[in-house]
Design a protein around this motif. Sequence first.
Motif, PDB file in Angstrom:
ATOM      1  N   GLY A  11       0.826  -1.209   0.000  1.00  0.00           N
ATOM      2  CA  GLY A  11       0.000   0.000   0.000  1.00  0.00           C
ATOM      3  C   GLY A  11       0.857   1.254   0.000  1.00  0.00           C
ATOM      4  N   ILE A  12       0.334   2.304   0.637  1.00  0.00           N
ATOM      5  CA  ILE A  12       1.029   3.596   0.658  1.00  0.00           C
ATOM      6  C   ILE A  12       2.465   3.421   1.173  1.00  0.00           C
ATOM      7  N   MET A  13       2.636   2.594   2.197  1.00  0.00           N
ATOM      8  CA  MET A  13       3.973   2.395   2.782  1.00  0.00           C
ATOM      9  C   MET A  13       4.721   1.228   2.132  1.00  0.00           C
ATOM     10  N   GLY A  14       4.028   0.085   1.995  1.00  0.00           N
ATOM     11  CA  GLY A  14       4.701  -1.135   1.544  1.00  0.00           C
ATOM     12  C   GLY A  14       5.273  -1.021   0.138  1.00  0.00           C
ATOM     13  N   LEU A  31       2.983  -9.996  -2.593  1.00  0.00           N
ATOM     14  CA  LEU A  31       1.558 -10.326  -2.554  1.00  0.00           C
ATOM     15  C   LEU A  31       0.770  -9.133  -2.042  1.00  0.00           C
ATOM     16  N   ASP A  32      -0.314  -8.817  -2.738  1.00  0.00           N
ATOM     17  CA  ASP A  32      -1.289  -7.837  -2.245  1.00  0.00           C
ATOM     18  C   ASP A  32      -2.631  -8.208  -2.858  1.00  0.00           C
ATOM     19  N   VAL A  33      -3.710  -7.935  -2.142  1.00  0.00           N
ATOM     20  CA  VAL A  33      -5.043  -8.210  -2.708  1.00  0.00           C
ATOM     21  C   VAL A  33      -5.374  -7.236  -3.843  1.00  0.00           C
ATOM     22  N   THR A  64       5.736  -8.073   6.401  1.00  0.00           N
ATOM     23  CA  THR A  64       4.323  -7.745   6.219  1.00  0.00           C
ATOM     24  C   THR A  64       4.129  -6.266   6.535  1.00  0.00           C
ATOM     25  N   MET A  65       3.317  -5.582   5.701  1.00  0.00           N
ATOM     26  CA  MET A  65       3.008  -4.156   5.903  1.00  0.00           C
ATOM     27  C   MET A  65       1.529  -3.977   5.632  1.00  0.00           C
ATOM     28  N   LEU A  66       0.722  -4.460   6.572  1.00  0.00           N
ATOM     29  CA  LEU A  66      -0.734  -4.563   6.413  1.00  0.00           C
ATOM     30  C   LEU A  66      -1.443  -3.552   7.301  1.00  0.00           C
ATOM     31  N   PRO A  67      -2.734  -3.279   7.035  1.00  0.00           N
ATOM     32  CA  PRO A  67      -3.409  -2.215   7.792  1.00  0.00           C
ATOM     33  C   PRO A  67      -3.503  -2.469   9.301  1.00  0.00           C
ATOM     34  N   ASP A  68      -3.983  -3.660   9.700  1.00  0.00           N
ATOM     35  CA  ASP A  68      -4.386  -3.821  11.107  1.00  0.00           C
ATOM     36  C   ASP A  68      -4.138  -5.260  11.588  1.00  0.00           C
ATOM     37  N   SER A  96       3.758  -3.725  10.087  1.00  0.00           N
ATOM     38  CA  SER A  96       2.452  -3.087  10.271  1.00  0.00           C
ATOM     39  C   SER A  96       2.375  -2.554  11.700  1.00  0.00           C
ATOM     40  N   SER A  97       1.468  -1.585  11.923  1.00  0.00           N
ATOM     41  CA  SER A  97       1.205  -1.107  13.286  1.00  0.00           C
ATOM     42  C   SER A  97      -0.034  -1.828  13.785  1.00  0.00           C
ATOM     43  N   ILE A  98       0.143  -2.726  14.752  1.00  0.00           N
ATOM     44  CA  ILE A  98      -1.010  -3.508  15.232  1.00  0.00           C
ATOM     45  C   ILE A  98      -0.990  -3.582  16.754  1.00  0.00           C
ATOM     46  N   PRO A 231      -4.371  11.241   1.751  1.00  0.00           N
ATOM     47  CA  PRO A 231      -3.408  10.492   2.580  1.00  0.00           C
ATOM     48  C   PRO A 231      -2.157  10.131   1.754  1.00  0.00           C
ATOM     49  N   GLY A 232      -0.914  10.017   2.297  1.00  0.00           N
ATOM     50  CA  GLY A 232      -0.538  10.099   3.677  1.00  0.00           C
ATOM     51  C   GLY A 232      -0.975   8.923   4.552  1.00  0.00           C
ATOM     52  N   PHE A 233      -1.297   9.306   5.712  1.00  0.00           N
ATOM     53  CA  PHE A 233      -1.686   8.359   6.753  1.00  0.00           C
ATOM     54  C   PHE A 233      -3.175   8.521   6.981  1.00  0.00           C
ATOM     55  N   LYS A 234      -3.908   7.446   6.658  1.00  0.00           N
ATOM     56  CA  LYS A 234      -5.372   7.553   6.702  1.00  0.00           C
ATOM     57  C   LYS A 234      -5.873   7.696   8.138  1.00  0.00           C
ATOM     58  N   MET A 235      -6.884   8.569   8.284  1.00  0.00           N
ATOM     59  CA  MET A 235      -7.488   8.806   9.600  1.00  0.00           C
ATOM     60  C   MET A 235      -7.939   7.492  10.251  1.00  0.00           C
ATOM     61  N   GLN A 239      -7.162   6.025  13.918  1.00  0.00           N
ATOM     62  CA  GLN A 239      -8.232   5.603  14.826  1.00  0.00           C
ATOM     63  C   GLN A 239      -7.894   4.233  15.438  1.00  0.00           C
ATOM     64  N   LYS A 240      -7.439   3.318  14.559  1.00  0.00           N
ATOM     65  CA  LYS A 240      -7.046   1.987  15.029  1.00  0.00           C
ATOM     66  C   LYS A 240      -5.906   2.079  16.041  1.00  0.00           C
ATOM     67  N   ASP A 241      -4.917   2.940  15.778  1.00  0.00           N
ATOM     68  CA  ASP A 241      -3.767   3.060  16.689  1.00  0.00           C
ATOM     69  C   ASP A 241      -4.189   3.635  18.041  1.00  0.00           C
TER      70      ASP A 241
HETATM   71  P1  NAD Z   1      -2.571   0.945   3.039  1.00  0.00           P
HETATM   72  O1  NAD Z   1      -4.003   0.701   3.358  1.00  0.00           O
HETATM   73  O2  NAD Z   1      -2.196   1.979   2.032  1.00  0.00           O
HETATM   74  O3  NAD Z   1      -1.846  -0.434   2.584  1.00  0.00           O
HETATM   75  C1  NAD Z   1      -2.161  -1.704   3.086  1.00  0.00           C
HETATM   76  C2  NAD Z   1      -2.028  -2.700   1.925  1.00  0.00           C
HETATM   77  O4  NAD Z   1      -2.281  -4.018   2.442  1.00  0.00           O
HETATM   78  C3  NAD Z   1      -3.029  -2.440   0.808  1.00  0.00           C
HETATM   79  O5  NAD Z   1      -2.356  -2.390  -0.438  1.00  0.00           O
HETATM   80  C4  NAD Z   1      -3.975  -3.643   0.885  1.00  0.00           C
HETATM   81  O6  NAD Z   1      -4.499  -4.015  -0.370  1.00  0.00           O
HETATM   82  C5  NAD Z   1      -3.059  -4.705   1.458  1.00  0.00           C
HETATM   83  N1  NAD Z   1      -3.762  -5.805   2.109  1.00  0.00           N
HETATM   84  C6  NAD Z   1      -4.764  -5.736   3.027  1.00  0.00           C
HETATM   85  N2  NAD Z   1      -5.139  -6.973   3.400  1.00  0.00           N
HETATM   86  C7  NAD Z   1      -4.362  -7.833   2.704  1.00  0.00           C
HETATM   87  C8  NAD Z   1      -4.284  -9.253   2.665  1.00  0.00           C
HETATM   88  N3  NAD Z   1      -5.085 -10.010   3.408  1.00  0.00           N
HETATM   89  N4  NAD Z   1      -3.370  -9.822   1.842  1.00  0.00           N
HETATM   90  C9  NAD Z   1      -2.565  -9.053   1.059  1.00  0.00           C
HETATM   91  N5  NAD Z   1      -2.598  -7.695   1.061  1.00  0.00           N
HETATM   92  C10 NAD Z   1      -3.479  -7.100   1.880  1.00  0.00           C
HETATM   93  O7  NAD Z   1      -1.877   1.249   4.445  1.00  0.00           O
HETATM   94  P2  NAD Z   1      -0.457   1.956   4.712  1.00  0.00           P
HETATM   95  O8  NAD Z   1      -0.672   3.413   4.884  1.00  0.00           O
HETATM   96  O9  NAD Z   1       0.555   1.430   3.753  1.00  0.00           O
HETATM   97  O10 NAD Z   1      -0.161   1.378   6.185  1.00  0.00           O
HETATM   98  C11 NAD Z   1       0.289   0.049   6.416  1.00  0.00           C
HETATM   99  C12 NAD Z   1       0.633  -0.082   7.894  1.00  0.00           C
HETATM  100  O11 NAD Z   1       1.680   0.859   8.214  1.00  0.00           O
HETATM  101  C13 NAD Z   1      -0.541   0.256   8.832  1.00  0.00           C
HETATM  102  O12 NAD Z   1      -0.512  -0.582   9.956  1.00  0.00           O
HETATM  103  C14 NAD Z   1      -0.275   1.699   9.219  1.00  0.00           C
HETATM  104  O13 NAD Z   1      -0.860   2.025  10.467  1.00  0.00           O
HETATM  105  C15 NAD Z   1       1.248   1.733   9.253  1.00  0.00           C
HETATM  106  N6  NAD Z   1       1.860   3.053   9.003  1.00  0.00           N
HETATM  107  C16 NAD Z   1       1.407   3.877   7.995  1.00  0.00           C
HETATM  108  C17 NAD Z   1       2.012   5.106   7.792  1.00  0.00           C
HETATM  109  C18 NAD Z   1       1.537   6.079   6.721  1.00  0.00           C
HETATM  110  O14 NAD Z   1       1.914   7.259   6.772  1.00  0.00           O
HETATM  111  N7  NAD Z   1       0.743   5.647   5.751  1.00  0.00           N
HETATM  112  C19 NAD Z   1       3.087   5.509   8.586  1.00  0.00           C
HETATM  113  C20 NAD Z   1       3.555   4.648   9.570  1.00  0.00           C
HETATM  114  C21 NAD Z   1       2.927   3.411   9.766  1.00  0.00           C
END
Ligand code: NAD
Length: 298
Positions: A11-14, A31-33, A64-68, A96-98, A231-235, A239-241
């Motif tokens: 995603g945005i970070m990965g 791998l990403d969905v 792994t760099m997943l949402p939650d 990921s931040s979980i 975003p950036g970092f989604k609200m 909220q989850k953090d």
């Molecule tokens: P994002 O939503 O942009 O990316 C998450 C990615 O994971 C998406 O591409 C999504 O399709 C993929 N995904 C979700 N479920 C999946 C699954 N089951 N299998 C494969 N892929 C899957 O989020 P992000 O902003 O990249 O953040 C990722 C993590 O990093 C979060 O925990 C977030 O809190 C943390 N983080 C984000 C930032 C930021 O500024 N964006 C900064 C620091 C930490």
Amino acid sequence: MAETLGFIGLGIMGRPMAKNLMKAGYGLVVLDVNPAPVEELVGMGATAAKTPAEVASQVKKIITMLPDGPDVEKVVTGENGIIEAATSETILIDMSSISPTVTQKVVAALKEKGARALDAPVSGGEPGAIKGELAIMVGGPEDLFNEVKPIFEVLGKSAVLVGDTAAGQTTKLTNQILVGIHIQAMGEAFLLACKAGYDPIRVYEAIKGGLAGSNVLNAKIPLVTERNFKPGFKMRLHQKDLKNALEAASALGLKLPVTDMVKGFVDSLVSKGKGDDDHGGLIQELEALNNAEIRKLQ
Ligand code: NAD
């Protein structure tokens, strides 16, 4: 070429983190969905996998760099999860931040297969991910931390082992409390300046070199004053953090009243459909309360 790693969650970070690893010479199984970032990485020479188990069957180290937390649980211990192909050589680096509780659960499950893990959440946002300048907060065994340090050196400007399993996640919660409250404080301070008729950019320029200057102001003031909440970092991720931070505090018998209040503002904005705004957009709740805006003077 350095070794081949697994990378799940582009995603945005990965996505930029994976690109930096490829530029540093690592091979990747990704791998990403969402197919778009997978195609992009494959275009750079990565291999696509269909399931987390397929990733784990091809590499020893998986990032792994997943949402939650539920996403990490699904990818690691769910159907066709990493655990199905994990061996004593498997190393999970969950960036990921979980919730620290979920980290403990996932790491314990992997341990039953002899696999090892680090929790290594980050700070620095998308710009830090793109530049390879993240701050990495790590929990887990010291020998494992030393073994994967070359990977952290590609992704971050610092990687600090804070303690055992889940110490990285607890540290990330402290980071998110600080950032959330700081954005709210920024909103209150700059709303005052704007309502008094001053240009928020001039005010920022005047204070940024003093004690109140900060990375949060440097990153967010230019965006907020342009009304840019992309975003950036989604609200919803903040909220989850904050939810995880308040749960961790409660488990320790702590009350965090200001964090609680800021989470209330975030909850309200997410319920109004602003969950995909950047977390700098948190100031909008305060603005609604005051019927006033933080905006650059024309
Ligand atoms: P994002 O939503 O942009 O990316 C998450 C990615 O994971 C998406 O591409 C999504 O399709 C993929 N995904 C979700 N479920 C999946 C699954 N089951 N299998 C494969 N892929 C899957 O989020 P992000 O902003 O990249 O953040 C990722 C993590 O990093 C979060 O925990 C977030 O809190 C943390 N983080 C984000 C930032 C930021 O500024 N964006 C900064 C620091 C930490």
